[in-house]
Write an enzyme that holds these catalytic residues in place. Structure first.
Site, mmCIF file in Angstrom:
data_model
loop_
_atom_site.group_PDB
_atom_site.id
_atom_site.type_symbol
_atom_site.label_atom_id
_atom_site.label_comp_id
_atom_site.label_asym_id
_atom_site.label_seq_id
_atom_site.Cartn_x
_atom_site.Cartn_y
_atom_site.Cartn_z
ATOM 1 N N GLY A 245 0.786 -1.217 0.000
ATOM 2 C CA GLY A 245 0.000 0.000 0.000
ATOM 3 C C GLY A 245 0.817 1.265 0.000
ATOM 4 O O GLY A 245 0.307 2.347 -0.300
ATOM 5 N N ASP A 362 -1.026 -2.711 9.315
ATOM 6 C CA ASP A 362 -1.031 -3.680 8.201
ATOM 7 C C ASP A 362 -0.214 -4.911 8.584
ATOM 8 O O ASP A 362 0.706 -5.315 7.883
ATOM 9 C CB ASP A 362 -0.472 -3.037 6.931
#
Length: 558
Positions: A245, A362
């Site tokens: 990301g 994450d």
């Protein structure tokens, strides 16, 4: 008096030789650390040989060479008797709540190569006697309450490779020779660098006007863009290690042949420009722990933001579970257990020992890297947001990977330590099963595309063998598998308030407190499942009435 008779009994039961004084010393250490009945239970005066005790290692001649008591919830103080263990090479007490002064008797441990007292509550000065440890390679005293100056005697430790003194209350000058050590961190103190403006802890401009690569106490380097461009062969696609990301990661080789991983950020927000970005990466660099990926340096240009890390030759846990090339060996069960515990300790450090705390946002197998010894190293932390406890946790953008994102974060955008705990729980399931968090191929056999739902179903059916990664070829301990699944399910509860903190996860993985927590969870879970099934039956009844032909006709126009 009770302790005196216990030691006397110990001495009387032991044969003459090495084991007696070593056992006396270790038993004194246990007593002073105020270990509970469940801790170090085999460290008893009537046990003949301390080499058989847990957390103790000996050489073939029954000399104690290693004592590791990390993250055990120990308190009390460290007994000076530890200084009699002359053959000791490794002493690790990190992650406890030990108080009092560091015993000057540690300076008697002439064989010591590694001393780790990080994350405790030691007070007072660093003993100058530590300068007597001529074989010492690793000295870690970070995150304590140490005061006074850094002893000049430490500069005489010619074999010292790593010196970690961050986040104490130290003051005064830093002995200049200490800057020649390969790895050091003095941040979070009130230390001065001396009068020499060319000293390594001061950023400067060289003759060509590029900022010098050595910045602040954590050895954070500022790289020239051209340097990283050359290292990655102009960011060639064949050098891409992965993409997430935050951008792509490239394998690179610096001019001195050091292998690095260069993260090229594609979605960054730094309204304050270069200065704000630099402050952020410097804060990340202060988070130093054996289970966290160390930030080497960074690079900024008007259009680029790049971070430089050491290259992890065994890549990620995700790679080792699912992307192996022919001929590469799988990760065995003992290694998976070690990865689970190491990752938990790294996240615990981010949540409970960094100020401001760092929320990863994450956590997944792809972001847990493996060093040359297959030790877990958590990467990508600090990039999403540095969360200050005094500020709101509301974020403008949800970060993470589907299947790993906690439900409350997905629905509200509010992140906390417990969103990381959820992601960690999913990662545990990845370790056990070898599978992805979302797998649409399972639609062919069942409705559970989510790994969490799939495991819950098999766990209810008591089909643990069907859960475990088939690549392990049944080379695992089914009780350890059950324990890891229990921890994972506790971490992935729907309500964030009911999930354990990472410090509790560490203790549960080490065998403390899991049984009681699991029994409590099962009681609640059975009640929830019964309520869910009751509502489901009610829904099915209503659904059948809608599709009943007679009902449809009766409800038609009349």
């Amino acid at each position: 008096m009770e302790f005196f008779f216990a030691v006397l009994a110990f001495v009387c039961l032991l044969p003459c030789g090495l084991a007696d004084f070593q056992g006396v010393a270790l038993y004194a250490v246990k007593q002073s650390l105020q270990a509970s009945d469940n801790q170090l239970r085999d460290w008893k005066p009537n046990m003949v040989n301390p080499c058989t005790w847990s957390n103790v290692m000996c050489d073939p001649s029954n000399n104690v060479i290693s004592v590791t008591l990390s993250s055990m919830g120990l308190s009390g103080s460290l007994s000076p008797k530890v200084g009699t263990l002359k053959t000791l090479s490794t002493l690790s007490l990190q992650g406890n709540a030990i108080t009092g002064k560091i015993p000057k008797e540690l300076g008697n441990l002439s064989s010591l190569t590694s001393l780790d007292l990080e994350n405790n509550r030691f007070t007072g000065e660093i003993p100058s006697s530590l300068g007597n440890l001529k074989n010492l390679k690793y000295l870690t005293l970070s995150y304590n309450n140490l005061s006074g100056t850094i002893p000049d005697s430490l500069a005489s430790l010619d074999n010292l490779i790593s010196l970690q003194l961050s986040s104490n209350q130290l003051s005064g000058p830093i002995p200049q020779k200490l800057f020649q050590i390969s790895q050091y961190n003095f941040s979070g103190n009130q230390l001065s660098c001396g009068r020499d403006l060319r000293h390594p802890c001061v950023a400067e401009a060289n003759s060509e006007g590029e900022v010098d690569r050595t910045i602040a106490f954590g050895q954070l380097k500022r790289f020239a863009y051209r340097e990283l461009q050359i290292a990655t062969d102009n960011f060639c696609e064949k050098n891409v290690l992965g993409q997430g990301g935050f951008g792509k990661v490239y394998k690179g080789v610096l001019g001195d042949n050091t292998k690095v991983a260069v993260k090229r950020l594609t979605d960054y927000e730094s309204p304050g420009g270069d200065a704000a970005f630099q402050r952020e990466v410097e804060m990340i660099s202060v988070a130093v722990h054996r289970n966290l990926l160390r930030l080497i340096g960074f690079c900024t240009t008007p259009t680029e933001r790049l971070l430089v890390y050491p290259f992890m030759q065994n890549l990620s846990v995700a790679y080792r579970l699912r992307e192996l090339k022919p001929g590469e060996s799988i990760v065995d069960w003992p290694t998976r257990k070690r990865i689970a515990l190491g990752t938990a300790r790294g996240l615990e450090y981010l949540h409970e020992h960094c100020n401001p705390k760092i929320i990863h946002r994450d956590v997944k197998a792809a972001n847990v890297l493996l060093d040359e010894d297959f030790e877990a190293v958590v990467g990508d932390f600090g990039l999403a947001k540095l969360v200050d406890v005094r500020k709101t946790n509301v974020t403008t953008q949800v970060r993470g990977t589907m299947g790993h994102i906690a439900p409350e974060y997905l629905s509200t955008g509010k992140s906390s330590e417990r969103t990381d705990v959820f992601g960690y729980g999913i990662m545990l399931l990845e370790l056990v099963t070898g599978q992805r968090a979302i797998d649409f191929s399972r639609l062919e056999e069942e409705d559970d595309v989510l790994l969490l739902d799939h495991v819950k179903k098999l766990q209810r059916e008591k089909r643990l063998d069907a859960i475990v990664d088939k690549n392990l070829n049944k080379n695992y301990d089914i009780q350890e598998v059950e324990m890891m699944i229990q921890v994972a399910l506790l971490c992935t509860q729907a309500s964030p308030e009911e999930r354990p903190a990472m410090s509790e996860v560490v203790r549960m993985l080490e065998g403390e407190g899991l049984a009681a927590r699991w029994e409590e969870w099962q009681t609640v879970e059975v009640t929830r499942r019964q309520e869910h099934e009751r509502m489901h039956r009610r829904f099915d009844w209503g659904d059948d009435s809608i599709h009943n032909q007679d009902a449809i006709e009766l409800s038609g126009g009349r």
